[in-house]
Design an enzyme around this catalytic site. Structure first.
Site, mmCIF file in Angstrom:
data_model
loop_
_atom_site.group_PDB
_atom_site.id
_atom_site.type_symbol
_atom_site.label_atom_id
_atom_site.label_comp_id
_atom_site.label_asym_id
_atom_site.label_seq_id
_atom_site.Cartn_x
_atom_site.Cartn_y
_atom_site.Cartn_z
ATOM 1 C CB CYS A 99 -1.390 -0.264 1.606
ATOM 2 S SG CYS A 99 -2.902 1.009 0.591
ATOM 3 C CG HIS A 144 -3.293 -3.371 3.183
ATOM 4 N ND1 HIS A 144 -2.359 -3.072 3.845
ATOM 5 C CD2 HIS A 144 -4.233 -2.868 2.326
ATOM 6 C CE1 HIS A 144 -2.563 -1.843 4.281
ATOM 7 N NE2 HIS A 144 -3.071 -1.448 3.436
ATOM 8 C CD GLU A 146 -1.173 -7.137 4.860
ATOM 9 O OE1 GLU A 146 -0.818 -6.507 4.377
ATOM 10 O OE2 GLU A 146 -1.279 -5.239 5.441
#
Ligand code: GLN
Length: 583
Positions: A416, A555, A557
């Site tokens: 990001c 994102h 993750e």
């Protein structure tokens, strides 16, 4: 009217890869095939906060899945913010984003990481959201002139929330944030009491987490705070069925019996929770202590299906028997509070597990080299990750970290803001746009002063609907949020990493790389290897003449699991391992 569940891509099977075991762990979600109606488990805490209620809930969810049941986990937070989206990461830790675009509590990240069940907007609620719904209805006249009160209006709103999707799963696990006795928490406690009272006997149970402090001077574990905490619960009409007792020392049988007798729970239902080396040991540890058995006993589910814990044994093995170690620098702003990057540190751990190495994460404050040379701070790391963030502070340092990684051929993952900074670095230092910048840091100066390669996106399309936003809009919930598709360039590094060219990932940002600079940046060697399906929004960039340099606007993750590490983290750690062999 009640609660409207949002659009629910969560129920679709994940398009992510299968887990290590080839088992479609993501597909546990489904209808309650084993039980005819959902059983509710309410999880509360007492004595002190931060006892690991979220982790206990997540581990219990995983254990019930291991016995073949379907689960959904929910978090009810007593704070007055409508959602955690506007809360400082320093104060509240990371904001976890769901596929359907909700900004939620970080505990939902634990739930997903342990169960693989994608969370939805309707799995997280705060007092702020509840009150705001009630007040909105009051203004609309829905209450027909009645006096609006905490009981029944606020509690009914909470009960409506709890009931959403109750026929979809076998077990609904609902965690109440904070500790029993907190003023803000009272409406939630009253609502869960009423909810269980409304249901047939045996459909709801209460699990309470407490702490057994150890007095070194007398060498004793003290049970009194637990007794008081249970009394507090009982005074509001809730009798716990299960007590989970955190303790740094083994709990002697005698103490267990004492707790059971004084707190009026069965002695098998006093479950010890000891400190663990890794959170991923929690399912096995709780199973050993009999938590899942105690829960099934409390519901009278007998005979209990036998658990298949093979994935958790494998996870345990990968954590405890690494074959090497890599050092990865996370260059960020919120480095004082690890919870601010919770999902990133977990995803790095998963990437390590996939490669059978231990990932040593070191948090580097980008501000340290905002105006200085970055090299002394970054030398010696096997890879560099620049995570997401907001605001200008530390961004020059992050740009330098991207430059260092590009020049020194150190593996780089930009997430990001970390991707946006890599694009600015490419524009300034390679493509010759020396004034390249982001509108996030300079709304007013416009194009006169700098080239806004990162611009404020005011209009985009989601599910065939155009969404429009302005700089002056409220800060809450105004970003591009939730799952969006991206198309990857065949033959690119990132397509190789994913093993496919169509992906869906979660977003949370206001700014975007301006696609009008694409040709100029590509001519400089920065490949735009992932784009939104309409080709308007750059989603991924990578340097072609670099061993592993990838920036992503989303994102990744948030979707990584210990049993199914995200391909980007698996690939990034693999590149770090390769780099560690060179240095
Ligand atoms: N601040 C940037 C934006 O809003 C990046 C956000 C992020 O890193 N999550 O676009």
């Amino acid at each position: 009217m009640g609660w409207q569940p949002g659009p629910n891509p969560g129920i679709l099977k994940s398009r992510g890869r299968a887990s290590f075991w080839g088992s479609p762990h993501f597909e546990y979600e489904g209808t309650g095939v084993l039980l005819t109606m959902a059983r509710y488990i309410f999880i509360t805490g007492g004595v002190v906060s931060s006892l690991g209620k979220g982790l206990a809930s997540a581990a219990l969810g995983a254990l019930l899945q291991a016995r073949g049941f379907s689960v959904r986990l929910r978090k009810l937070d007593p704070y007055l913010n409508v959602d955690p989206g506007t809360m400082s990461p320093f104060e509240h830790g990371e904001v976890f984003v769901t596929d359907d675009g909700a900004e939620t509590d970080l505990d939902l990240g634990h739930y997903e990481r342990f169960t693989g069940v994608p969370a939805r907007r309707t799995d997280s609620v705060s007092s702020g959201r509840i009150y705001s719904n009630v007040l909105e209805r009051e203004r609309r006249g829905d209450y027909l002139g009645k006096t609006i009160q905490v009981v029944p209006h606020v509690t009914n709103e909470i009960k409506d929330f709890l009931a959403i999707g109750e026929n979809e799963v076998d077990f609904m696990l609902c965690e109440i944030g904070g500790t029993v006795g907190d003023i803000e928490g009272l409406p939630f406690f009253e609502a869960i009491r009423q909810f269980s009272h409304d249901k047939p006997r045996g459909q709801c149970i209460f699990m309470h987490l407490t702490l057994l402090p150890y007095l070194a001077a007398s060498g004793e574990l003290k049970t009194k705070p637990t007794q008081h905490s249970v009394k507090e619960l009982q005074s509001i009409g809730i009798a716990p069925d299960i007590l989970v007792c955190r303790s740094e020392h083994p709990i002697p049988q005698k103490e267990r019996e004492k707790i059971a007798l004084f707190c009026n729970v069965r002695k098998e239902s006093v479950v010890a929770a000891y400190d663990l080396k890794s959170i991923y040991e929690a399912p096995l540890a709780y199973h050993e202590q009999g938590l899942d058995q105690a829960v099934l006993d409390a519901f009278g589910i007998s005979p209990a299906p036998r658990p298949d814990l093979s994935i958790w044994h494998d996870v345990y093995d990968r954590i405890h028997n690494p074959e090497g170690q890599v050092r990865i620098a996370v260059v960020g702003k919120y480095t004082q509070l690890e919870d601010a990057y919770k999902s990133i540190s977990e995803a790095l751990t998963h990437g390590g597990m996939a490669n059978r190495v231990k990932v040593k994460v070191e948090w580097v404050d980008a501000e340290l080299f905002d105006t200085d040379d970055a090299a002394p701070f970054l030398e010696g790391f096997h890879a560099i990750l620049v995570p997401g963030g907001f605001g200008e502070r530390g961004t020059e340092g992050k740009i330098k970290a991207a430059a260092f990684a590009r020049e020194k051929k150190v593996p780089y993952l930009g997430i990001c803001l970390g991707m946006q900074m890599a694009v600015i670095e490419a524009a300034r230092n390679v493509a010759g746009m020396t004034t390249a910048g982001s509108q996030e840091f300079d709304h007013e100066a416009g194009k006169d002063r700098f080239e806004p390669v990162i611009f404020h996106l005011k209009e985009w399309v989601k599910d065939n609907e155009t969404i429009a936003r302005d700089v002056l809009d409220d800060k809450g919930g105004t970003m591009r949020l939730g799952a969006y598709d991206a198309v990857l360039t065949a033959g690119s590094k990132v397509a190789e990493v994913y093993g496919e060219t169509h992906i869906t990932e979660r977003h949370r940002h206001r700014y975007e790389v301006d696609v009008t600079y694409k040709d100029k940046l590509e001519a400089a060697g920065l490949c735009f290897s992932g784009m939104s399906p309409d080709g308007r929004l750059p989603e991924i960039v990578e340097w072609q003449d670099h061993p592993w340099f990838i920036g992503v606007q989303f994102h990744p993750e948030l979707k990584s699991k210990p049993f199914a590490p995200h391909p980007l983290f698996e690939g990034f750690v693999k590149a770090a391992v390769a780099n560690s062999r060179l240095v």
